[in-house]
Design a protein around this motif. Structure first.
Motif, mmCIF file in Angstrom:
data_model
loop_
_atom_site.group_PDB
_atom_site.id
_atom_site.type_symbol
_atom_site.label_atom_id
_atom_site.label_comp_id
_atom_site.label_asym_id
_atom_site.label_seq_id
_atom_site.Cartn_x
_atom_site.Cartn_y
_atom_site.Cartn_z
ATOM 1 N N ASP A 1 0.829 -1.198 0.000
ATOM 2 C CA ASP A 1 0.000 0.000 0.000
ATOM 3 C C ASP A 1 0.869 1.256 0.000
ATOM 4 N N SER A 2 0.224 2.398 0.063
ATOM 5 C CA SER A 2 0.953 3.667 -0.017
ATOM 6 C C SER A 2 1.922 3.854 1.159
ATOM 7 N N LEU A 3 1.572 3.351 2.341
ATOM 8 C CA LEU A 3 2.489 3.459 3.483
ATOM 9 C C LEU A 3 3.752 2.633 3.252
ATOM 10 N N ALA A 4 3.605 1.466 2.662
ATOM 11 C CA ALA A 4 4.767 0.631 2.350
ATOM 12 C C ALA A 4 5.661 1.332 1.335
ATOM 13 N N SER B 1 11.643 6.190 1.437
ATOM 14 C CA SER B 1 12.464 6.766 2.502
ATOM 15 C C SER B 1 13.758 5.972 2.657
ATOM 16 N N ARG B 2 13.670 4.665 2.601
ATOM 17 C CA ARG B 2 14.858 3.814 2.703
ATOM 18 C C ARG B 2 15.773 4.004 1.493
ATOM 19 N N GLU C 1 16.055 6.721 -0.309
ATOM 20 C CA GLU C 1 16.695 8.026 -0.150
ATOM 21 C C GLU C 1 17.870 7.952 0.823
ATOM 22 N N ARG C 2 17.679 7.291 1.948
ATOM 23 C CA ARG C 2 18.756 7.171 2.928
ATOM 24 C C ARG C 2 19.917 6.345 2.396
ATOM 25 N N GLU C 3 19.616 5.221 1.788
ATOM 26 C CA GLU C 3 20.667 4.320 1.332
ATOM 27 C C GLU C 3 21.476 4.902 0.177
ATOM 28 N N TYR C 4 20.798 5.632 -0.707
ATOM 29 C CA TYR C 4 21.466 6.158 -1.900
ATOM 30 C C TYR C 4 21.847 7.629 -1.773
ATOM 31 N N GLY C 5 21.500 8.255 -0.652
ATOM 32 C CA GLY C 5 21.869 9.649 -0.425
ATOM 33 C C GLY C 5 21.229 10.608 -1.408
ATOM 34 N N ILE C 6 19.958 10.358 -1.724
ATOM 35 C CA ILE C 6 19.243 11.197 -2.679
ATOM 36 C C ILE C 6 17.943 11.685 -2.047
ATOM 37 N N GLU C 7 17.324 12.654 -2.727
ATOM 38 C CA GLU C 7 16.007 13.129 -2.315
ATOM 39 C C GLU C 7 15.093 13.055 -3.531
ATOM 40 N N LEU C 8 14.043 12.261 -3.409
ATOM 41 C CA LEU C 8 13.121 12.053 -4.523
ATOM 42 C C LEU C 8 11.930 12.988 -4.397
ATOM 43 N N ASP C 9 11.476 13.499 -5.509
ATOM 44 C CA ASP C 9 10.309 14.366 -5.546
ATOM 45 C C ASP C 9 9.064 13.549 -5.179
ATOM 46 N N GLU C 10 8.259 14.054 -4.268
ATOM 47 C CA GLU C 10 7.079 13.320 -3.811
ATOM 48 C C GLU C 10 6.101 13.010 -4.927
ATOM 49 N N SER C 11 5.900 13.937 -5.849
ATOM 50 C CA SER C 11 4.947 13.699 -6.935
ATOM 51 C C SER C 11 5.457 12.604 -7.870
ATOM 52 N N LEU C 12 6.748 12.579 -8.087
ATOM 53 C CA LEU C 12 7.352 11.552 -8.923
ATOM 54 C C LEU C 12 7.148 10.187 -8.288
ATOM 55 N N VAL C 13 7.363 10.104 -7.009
ATOM 56 C CA VAL C 13 7.191 8.843 -6.291
ATOM 57 C C VAL C 13 5.715 8.442 -6.286
ATOM 58 N N GLY C 14 4.839 9.406 -6.110
ATOM 59 C CA GLY C 14 3.408 9.115 -6.115
ATOM 60 C C GLY C 14 2.918 8.575 -7.435
#
Length: 87
Positions: free
Chosen positions: A41-44, A50-51, A53-66
């Motif tokens: 689901d969306s929480l997963a 989030s994992r 982003e932390r592991e790869y040292g990046i910040e993903l755009d929320e809309s892109l992820v959505g």
């Protein structure tokens, strides 16, 4: 340095963060299967991104992820972001 993000990486992160959904076969052909059909689901997906982003040292755009409703879409989004990072 450009890092890659593979389907195996995504599966590992999904399993570490959210476990395996009942009846889900992550070893099957899931690239174009909706995450909800796999059992995530969306929480997963929030936990997964989030994992990533932390592991790869990046910040993903929320809309892109959505908009990434399948493993292939998420792989493409993360890979594009990694390739765009300066060396």
């Amino acid at each position: 340095m450009s890092r890659t993000f593979t389907l195996d990486d995504l599966k590992r992160i999904l399993l570490e963060g959210s476990g395996a959904p009942d009846g889900a076969d992550l070893d099957g052909d899931i690239l174009d299967t909706e995450f909800t059909d796999i059992g995530y689901d969306s929480l997963a997906l929030l936990e997964t991104t989030s994992r990533v982003e932390r592991e790869y040292g990046i910040e993903l755009d929320e809309s892109l992820v959505g908009d990434a409703s399948t493993p292939r879409a998420l792989l493409d989004a993360v890979s594009a972001h990694l390739q765009a990072q300066p060396a």
